[in-house]
Design a protein around this motif. Structure first.
Motif, PDB file in Angstrom:
ATOM      1  N   LEU A 141       6.905   0.509   4.110  1.00 64.41           N
ATOM      2  CA  LEU A 141       6.543   1.582   3.129  1.00 64.41           C
ATOM      3  C   LEU A 141       6.857   1.479   1.668  1.00 64.41           C
ATOM      4  CD1 LEU A 141       7.428   4.819   5.390  1.00 64.41           C
ATOM      5  CD2 LEU A 141       5.121   4.021   4.937  1.00 64.41           C
ATOM      6  N   GLN A 142       8.050   0.950   1.375  1.00 67.76           N
ATOM      7  CA  GLN A 142       8.334   0.633   0.149  1.00 67.76           C
ATOM      8  C   GLN A 142       7.484  -0.360  -0.599  1.00 67.76           C
ATOM      9  OE1 GLN A 142      10.213   2.359  -2.155  1.00 67.76           O
ATOM     10  NE2 GLN A 142       9.860   0.797  -3.765  1.00 67.76           N
ATOM     11  N   GLU A 143       7.622  -1.474   0.142  1.00 66.07           N
ATOM     12  CA  GLU A 143       6.781  -2.836  -0.422  1.00 66.07           C
ATOM     13  C   GLU A 143       5.174  -2.709  -0.643  1.00 66.07           C
ATOM     14  OE1 GLU A 143       8.093  -5.273  -1.607  1.00 66.07           O
ATOM     15  OE2 GLU A 143      10.485  -4.976  -1.089  1.00 66.07           O
ATOM     16  N   SER A 144       4.585  -2.138   0.483  1.00 63.16           N
ATOM     17  CA  SER A 144       3.362  -2.217   0.628  1.00 63.16           C
ATOM     18  C   SER A 144       2.454  -0.896   0.663  1.00 63.16           C
ATOM     19  CB  SER A 144       2.637  -3.227   1.559  1.00 63.16           C
ATOM     20  OG  SER A 144       3.100  -2.667   2.987  1.00 63.16           O
ATOM     21  N   GLY A 145       3.382   0.106   0.690  1.00 62.12           N
ATOM     22  CA  GLY A 145       2.868   1.520   0.934  1.00 62.12           C
ATOM     23  C   GLY A 145       1.710   1.936  -0.180  1.00 62.12           C
ATOM     24  N   THR A 146       0.608   2.622   0.557  1.00 62.89           N
ATOM     25  CA  THR A 146      -0.627   3.101  -0.265  1.00 62.89           C
ATOM     26  C   THR A 146      -0.781   4.517   0.344  1.00 62.89           C
ATOM     27  OG1 THR A 146      -2.629   2.554  -1.173  1.00 62.89           O
ATOM     28  CG2 THR A 146      -2.284   2.017   1.224  1.00 62.89           C
ATOM     29  N   LYS A 147      -1.513   5.264  -0.301  1.00 61.50           N
ATOM     30  CA  LYS A 147      -1.869   6.540   0.069  1.00 61.50           C
ATOM     31  C   LYS A 147      -3.138   6.460   0.843  1.00 61.50           C
ATOM     32  CE  LYS A 147      -0.392  10.953  -1.715  1.00 61.50           C
ATOM     33  NZ  LYS A 147      -0.136  11.640  -2.712  1.00 61.50           N
ATOM     34  N   LEU A 148      -3.113   7.041   2.055  1.00 60.41           N
ATOM     35  CA  LEU A 148      -4.400   7.034   2.745  1.00 60.41           C
ATOM     36  C   LEU A 148      -4.475   8.350   3.360  1.00 60.41           C
ATOM     37  CD1 LEU A 148      -6.638   5.183   3.663  1.00 60.41           C
ATOM     38  CD2 LEU A 148      -5.259   4.727   5.715  1.00 60.41           C
ATOM     39  N   ARG A 149      -5.620   9.017   2.939  1.00 56.61           N
ATOM     40  CA  ARG A 149      -5.869  10.474   3.663  1.00 56.61           C
ATOM     41  C   ARG A 149      -4.520  11.451   3.405  1.00 56.61           C
ATOM     42  NH1 ARG A 149      -6.960   7.603   8.257  1.00 56.61           N
ATOM     43  NH2 ARG A 149      -9.205   6.635   8.138  1.00 56.61           N
ATOM     44  N   GLY A 150      -3.844  11.260   2.052  1.00 55.46           N
ATOM     45  CA  GLY A 150      -2.693  12.228   1.751  1.00 55.46           C
ATOM     46  C   GLY A 150      -1.445  11.449   2.332  1.00 55.46           C
ATOM     47  N   HIS A 151      -1.370  10.380   2.985  1.00 55.91           N
ATOM     48  CA  HIS A 151      -0.022  10.166   3.571  1.00 55.91           C
ATOM     49  C   HIS A 151       0.012   8.375   3.194  1.00 55.91           C
ATOM     50  CE1 HIS A 151       3.079  10.802   6.548  1.00 55.91           C
ATOM     51  NE2 HIS A 151       2.766   9.541   7.253  1.00 55.91           N
TER      52      HIS A 151
END
Length: 185
Positions: A50-60
């Motif tokens: 989550l920290q390294e490659s997290g992106t917002k998708l459908r608000g999550h």
């Protein structure tokens, strides 16, 4: 009287069991299947992703497998093929030391040898396995999983590792449902 190793193992098991009992978010099955054999709590592996490659998708916020960091700039691709093509160009353009790849954003100079080819770093399962192995190696040096995550990001420590520990801990708290604090180390 229990040895420090036994106490640490017991404390880690207790934290993991407590986290599972109160989990606000259960990591996807792939994280569980890969983390457990490597001796890493799946919540820790998922929080690193989550920290390294997290992106917002459908608000999550979710980890994104086809993510590259090239000389400090993040790029997300729709397909593995597109990411692979960009990865190969990036390695030639800026050198492997300035390229991080995949869910765990493993650095291609420091950890590229763990892959059969650079683009194998974009295989979500292989990338998670390498990420879990690196985390386990840092945990074996001592400390808790938050400390290991800081070393994962910056083995030399210092302010960058401290900032990373704080950001990672926010994700870990979200996943476990337990408010966690970071010690300044």
């Amino acid at each position: 009287m229990a040895t420090p190793i036994v106490r640490t193992a017991f404390a880690s098991a207790l934290i993991c069991a407590t986290a599972m009992a109160h989990a606000a978010e259960i990591p996807p099955p792939a994280y569980q299947l890969i983390a457990i054999p490597e001796g890493v709590p799946s919540e820790v592996l998922y929080s690193v992703a989550l920290q390294e490659s997290g992106t917002k998708l459908r608000g999550h916020i979710v980890p994104w497998p086809w993510t590259l960091n090239v000389a400090g700039a993040g790029y997300r691709f729709a397909t593995r093929s597109d990411a692979c093509q960009a990865l190969m160009i990036a390695i030639v353009s800026v050198g492997p030391a300035r390229v991080d790849v995949g869910l765990g954003q493993t650095n291609m100079k420091a950890n590229g040898y763990r892959y059969g080819s650079p683009c194998e770093g974009l295989d979500p399962y292989k990338n998670l396995k390498v990420t879990a192995q690196i985390l386990a190696e840092h945990k074996a040096k001592g400390g808790d999983w938050i400390t290991a995550a800081g070393r994962y990001h910056r083995p030399a420590g210092g302010a960058p590792a401290e900032r990373y520990r704080r950001a990672f801990t926010k994700h870990l708290s979200r996943v476990t449902g337990i408010k966690l604090m970071v010690d300044n180390q």
